[in-house]
Design a protein around this motif. Sequence first.
Motif, PDB file in Angstrom:
ATOM      1  N   SER A   1       0.693  -1.117   0.185  1.00 51.85           N
ATOM      2  CA  SER A   1      -0.023  -0.071   0.031  1.00 51.85           C
ATOM      3  C   SER A   1       1.064   1.331   0.164  1.00 51.85           C
ATOM      4  CB  SER A   1      -0.937  -0.138   1.339  1.00 51.85           C
ATOM      5  OG  SER A   1      -0.104   0.246   2.469  1.00 51.85           O
ATOM      6  N   ALA A   2       0.313   2.474  -0.245  1.00 53.60           N
ATOM      7  CA  ALA A   2       1.013   3.426  -0.421  1.00 53.60           C
ATOM      8  C   ALA A   2       1.052   4.171   1.140  1.00 53.60           C
ATOM      9  CB  ALA A   2       0.153   4.510  -1.232  1.00 53.60           C
ATOM     10  N   ARG A   3      -0.035   3.609   1.871  1.00 55.38           N
ATOM     11  CA  ARG A   3       0.097   4.271   3.256  1.00 55.38           C
ATOM     12  C   ARG A   3      -0.456   3.145   4.273  1.00 55.38           C
ATOM     13  NH1 ARG A   3      -3.854   9.129   4.680  1.00 55.38           N
ATOM     14  NH2 ARG A   3      -5.305   7.763   4.245  1.00 55.38           N
ATOM     15  N   THR A   4       0.297   2.604   5.331  1.00 55.09           N
ATOM     16  CA  THR A   4      -0.008   1.952   6.261  1.00 55.09           C
ATOM     17  C   THR A   4      -1.422   2.322   6.985  1.00 55.09           C
ATOM     18  OG1 THR A   4       2.313   1.180   6.539  1.00 55.09           O
ATOM     19  CG2 THR A   4       0.603   0.452   8.153  1.00 55.09           C
TER      20      THR A   4
ATOM     21  N   PRO B   1      -5.702  -5.181   2.389  1.00 50.70           N
ATOM     22  CA  PRO B   1      -6.815  -5.873   1.579  1.00 50.70           C
ATOM     23  C   PRO B   1      -7.009  -5.019   0.275  1.00 50.70           C
ATOM     24  CG  PRO B   1      -7.583  -4.355   3.320  1.00 50.70           C
ATOM     25  CD  PRO B   1      -5.979  -4.474   3.571  1.00 50.70           C
ATOM     26  N   PRO B   2      -7.736  -5.919  -0.496  1.00 56.84           N
ATOM     27  CA  PRO B   2      -8.056  -5.206  -1.831  1.00 56.84           C
ATOM     28  C   PRO B   2      -8.833  -4.118  -1.888  1.00 56.84           C
ATOM     29  CG  PRO B   2      -9.269  -7.056  -1.804  1.00 56.84           C
ATOM     30  CD  PRO B   2      -8.354  -7.213  -0.613  1.00 56.84           C
ATOM     31  N   GLU B   3      -9.630  -3.808  -0.600  1.00 53.80           N
ATOM     32  CA  GLU B   3     -10.426  -2.471  -0.727  1.00 53.80           C
ATOM     33  C   GLU B   3      -9.506  -1.321  -0.828  1.00 53.80           C
ATOM     34  OE1 GLU B   3     -12.827  -5.904   0.585  1.00 53.80           O
ATOM     35  OE2 GLU B   3     -10.921  -5.112   1.084  1.00 53.80           O
ATOM     36  N   ASP B   4      -8.394  -1.299   0.140  1.00 55.76           N
ATOM     37  CA  ASP B   4      -7.465  -0.158   0.032  1.00 55.76           C
ATOM     38  C   ASP B   4      -6.878   0.207  -1.112  1.00 55.76           C
ATOM     39  OD1 ASP B   4      -8.074  -0.205   2.845  1.00 55.76           O
ATOM     40  OD2 ASP B   4      -5.905  -1.006   3.603  1.00 55.76           O
ATOM     41  N   SER B   5      -6.494  -1.092  -1.704  1.00 54.85           N
ATOM     42  CA  SER B   5      -5.753  -0.757  -3.339  1.00 54.85           C
ATOM     43  C   SER B   5      -6.801  -0.229  -4.106  1.00 54.85           C
ATOM     44  CB  SER B   5      -5.280  -2.120  -3.813  1.00 54.85           C
ATOM     45  OG  SER B   5      -4.210  -2.622  -2.861  1.00 54.85           O
ATOM     46  N   GLU B   6      -8.059  -0.657  -3.996  1.00 56.15           N
ATOM     47  CA  GLU B   6      -9.016   0.232  -5.119  1.00 56.15           C
ATOM     48  C   GLU B   6      -9.073   1.594  -4.851  1.00 56.15           C
ATOM     49  OE1 GLU B   6     -12.396  -2.070  -4.066  1.00 56.15           O
ATOM     50  OE2 GLU B   6     -11.849  -3.843  -4.891  1.00 56.15           O
ATOM     51  N   ILE B   7      -9.184   2.050  -3.420  1.00 55.62           N
ATOM     52  CA  ILE B   7      -8.955   3.357  -3.220  1.00 55.62           C
ATOM     53  C   ILE B   7      -7.891   4.027  -3.798  1.00 55.62           C
ATOM     54  CG2 ILE B   7      -9.136   5.097  -1.090  1.00 55.62           C
ATOM     55  CD1 ILE B   7     -10.755   3.064   0.291  1.00 55.62           C
TER      56      ILE B   7
ATOM     57  N   THR C   1      -4.328   9.136 -11.497  1.00 50.14           N
ATOM     58  CA  THR C   1      -4.897   9.691 -12.777  1.00 50.14           C
ATOM     59  C   THR C   1      -3.934   9.221 -14.046  1.00 50.14           C
ATOM     60  OG1 THR C   1      -3.597  11.545 -12.579  1.00 50.14           O
ATOM     61  CG2 THR C   1      -5.847  11.537 -11.719  1.00 50.14           C
ATOM     62  N   ASN C   2      -3.305   8.065 -13.991  1.00 47.45           N
ATOM     63  CA  ASN C   2      -2.082   7.806 -14.740  1.00 47.45           C
ATOM     64  C   ASN C   2      -2.551   6.704 -15.416  1.00 47.45           C
ATOM     65  OD1 ASN C   2      -1.531   6.062 -12.733  1.00 47.45           O
ATOM     66  ND2 ASN C   2       0.361   6.766 -12.360  1.00 47.45           N
ATOM     67  N   ASP C   3      -3.642   6.056 -15.551  1.00 45.72           N
ATOM     68  CA  ASP C   3      -4.001   4.738 -16.045  1.00 45.72           C
ATOM     69  C   ASP C   3      -3.351   3.567 -15.470  1.00 45.72           C
ATOM     70  OD1 ASP C   3      -5.543   5.733 -18.266  1.00 45.72           O
ATOM     71  OD2 ASP C   3      -3.608   6.018 -19.653  1.00 45.72           O
ATOM     72  N   SER C   4      -3.179   3.617 -14.002  1.00 46.73           N
ATOM     73  CA  SER C   4      -2.604   2.585 -13.492  1.00 46.73           C
ATOM     74  C   SER C   4      -3.795   1.600 -13.347  1.00 46.73           C
ATOM     75  CB  SER C   4      -2.142   3.130 -11.878  1.00 46.73           C
ATOM     76  OG  SER C   4      -1.211   3.786 -12.032  1.00 46.73           O
ATOM     77  N   ARG C   5      -3.275   0.106 -13.227  1.00 43.67           N
ATOM     78  CA  ARG C   5      -4.101  -0.917 -13.118  1.00 43.67           C
ATOM     79  C   ARG C   5      -4.283  -1.531 -11.954  1.00 43.67           C
ATOM     80  NH1 ARG C   5      -2.329  -5.234 -17.037  1.00 43.67           N
ATOM     81  NH2 ARG C   5      -4.314  -5.969 -16.310  1.00 43.67           N
ATOM     82  N   LEU C   6      -5.359  -2.061 -11.604  1.00 42.80           N
ATOM     83  CA  LEU C   6      -5.625  -2.843 -10.493  1.00 42.80           C
ATOM     84  C   LEU C   6      -5.894  -4.273 -10.875  1.00 42.80           C
ATOM     85  CD1 LEU C   6      -6.072  -3.244  -7.231  1.00 42.80           C
ATOM     86  CD2 LEU C   6      -8.876  -2.694  -7.907  1.00 42.80           C
ATOM     87  N   VAL C   7      -5.093  -5.184 -10.397  1.00 47.61           N
ATOM     88  CA  VAL C   7      -5.327  -6.654 -10.758  1.00 47.61           C
ATOM     89  C   VAL C   7      -5.291  -7.530  -9.349  1.00 47.61           C
ATOM     90  CG1 VAL C   7      -4.541  -8.734 -11.928  1.00 47.61           C
ATOM     91  CG2 VAL C   7      -4.254  -6.427 -12.973  1.00 47.61           C
ATOM     92  N   ILE C   8      -6.269  -7.869  -8.920  1.00 45.28           N
ATOM     93  CA  ILE C   8      -6.545  -8.774  -8.063  1.00 45.28           C
ATOM     94  C   ILE C   8      -6.082 -10.074  -7.890  1.00 45.28           C
ATOM     95  CG2 ILE C   8      -8.327  -9.534  -5.836  1.00 45.28           C
ATOM     96  CD1 ILE C   8      -9.809  -6.967  -6.614  1.00 45.28           C
ATOM     97  N   ILE C   9      -5.200 -10.705  -7.191  1.00 47.48           N
ATOM     98  CA  ILE C   9      -4.936 -12.004  -7.031  1.00 47.48           C
ATOM     99  C   ILE C   9      -5.981 -12.958  -6.382  1.00 47.48           C
ATOM    100  CG2 ILE C   9      -3.210 -13.771  -6.433  1.00 47.48           C
ATOM    101  CD1 ILE C   9      -1.087 -11.274  -6.049  1.00 47.48           C
ATOM    102  N   ASP C  10      -6.702 -13.563  -6.962  1.00 46.46           N
ATOM    103  CA  ASP C  10      -7.716 -14.377  -6.842  1.00 46.46           C
ATOM    104  C   ASP C  10      -7.196 -15.737  -6.125  1.00 46.46           C
ATOM    105  OD1 ASP C  10     -10.219 -15.478  -6.046  1.00 46.46           O
ATOM    106  OD2 ASP C  10     -10.980 -15.950  -8.043  1.00 46.46           O
ATOM    107  N   SER C  11      -7.101 -15.769  -4.574  1.00 54.36           N
ATOM    108  CA  SER C  11      -6.152 -16.467  -4.079  1.00 54.36           C
ATOM    109  C   SER C  11      -6.510 -16.694  -2.579  1.00 54.36           C
ATOM    110  CB  SER C  11      -4.900 -16.339  -4.080  1.00 54.36           C
ATOM    111  OG  SER C  11      -4.090 -17.130  -3.208  1.00 54.36           O
ATOM    112  N   VAL C  12      -6.768 -17.924  -1.774  1.00 50.05           N
ATOM    113  CA  VAL C  12      -6.891 -18.296  -0.659  1.00 50.05           C
ATOM    114  C   VAL C  12      -5.708 -18.083   0.358  1.00 50.05           C
ATOM    115  CG1 VAL C  12      -8.934 -19.730  -1.112  1.00 50.05           C
ATOM    116  CG2 VAL C  12      -6.700 -20.740  -0.690  1.00 50.05           C
ATOM    117  N   TRP C  13      -4.424 -17.924  -0.266  1.00 51.67           N
ATOM    118  CA  TRP C  13      -3.359 -17.736   0.458  1.00 51.67           C
ATOM    119  C   TRP C  13      -3.074 -16.672   1.110  1.00 51.67           C
ATOM    120  CZ3 TRP C  13       1.047 -21.359   0.777  1.00 51.67           C
ATOM    121  CH2 TRP C  13       0.628 -22.530   0.313  1.00 51.67           C
TER     122      TRP C  13
END
Length: 360
Positions: free
Chosen positions: A168-171, A310-316, A322-334
Amino acid sequence: MSDLNGPQTLYYRHGRFRVAGGVLPDAITAFQTYGDPKNPCIVFPTCYGGKLDSQTYLVGKAKVLNTNKFYVVTLALFSNGESSSPSNTPAPHNGPYFPAVSYEDNMHVFFQTCSDVIRAQHAVLTKALGVQKVFCVVGFSMGGQQAYYWPVVFPEFVERLFICICGSARTSPHNKWREVSDRQYAFLEGPKAALTASKDFEDGHYKTPPQRGIRAFGRAYSAWAYGQTWFRNHQYLHYGLYPDLDSFLREEWEAGFLNSWDANDLLTLLHTWQTGDVSRVRDGGDYEKCLKSIKAKGLIMPSKTDLYFPPEDSEIEVSFMTNDSRLVIIDSVWGHMAGGGSNEKDTEFMEAEIRKFLEQ
């Protein structure tokens, strides 16, 4: 130049070095290089619990950080036991007297917001290795947090890309701490309390490794590392390698920290993690403004079941950029471990996404 058969660990001496909590008379950053320095440079810093040799799950001639195509530089964080740490620094800054260190310190640059702090990794790249541009910064966990720092601190030096895996960008407050009835509870404070409250820790002045404290630290930490489904499915048995959960905890988590880590190193590095926040560097704590200002394109890869990034933090975070950055979630139970090379399926998924991102 080095290869995966025997990468040489190199050491850059910074001399007298100011950090967030004081000064180190002779600070050292450990690092390794892979590939030809004429190729585009990829920076791959270590994570919490990571040594330089743990970075190779993504590095190699047949891996996504292809050493035939890229010049890969791995950098050890202060307090990981390879760079300057409580365990390897002589008196008077040894053990519990080692000063607090920030992510900014690890990066070696001067800021008006932290006027006394000189950072380290940038010096290794520019002074020791002669790197003039970084093609991409890749990191997992604390390494992923560092990946966010690079395009904020060095917008012209980081040429195009950065990749944050399970970071994350911030803890977040939940990751770091929260207050209930004037007491602190949450992820990082739990293992920390387990270690510091043990009778053999001796306020950091132990003469021999505080086994009780480190074992307690490992067990408290382990519950957060994986998703609940991973435990429900008894994946801690590792297909018969371990007969039960207790054996897994003892051999993986207790032994892992006991055999490779010093207690004061663990705590100092944990403090660096807790204080992570890219907006403190340049935008006075304005988190949204800081993320909007990032020029490099990011690939942000959280794990679906990560309990502390958690992915919710990354979504925010991605919504602010504003630079076309991509969010790709690793669908994993690990859980968090999905991003650290813990299993072949998740690593193959990450490599495929990273490869596409680097080749765009």
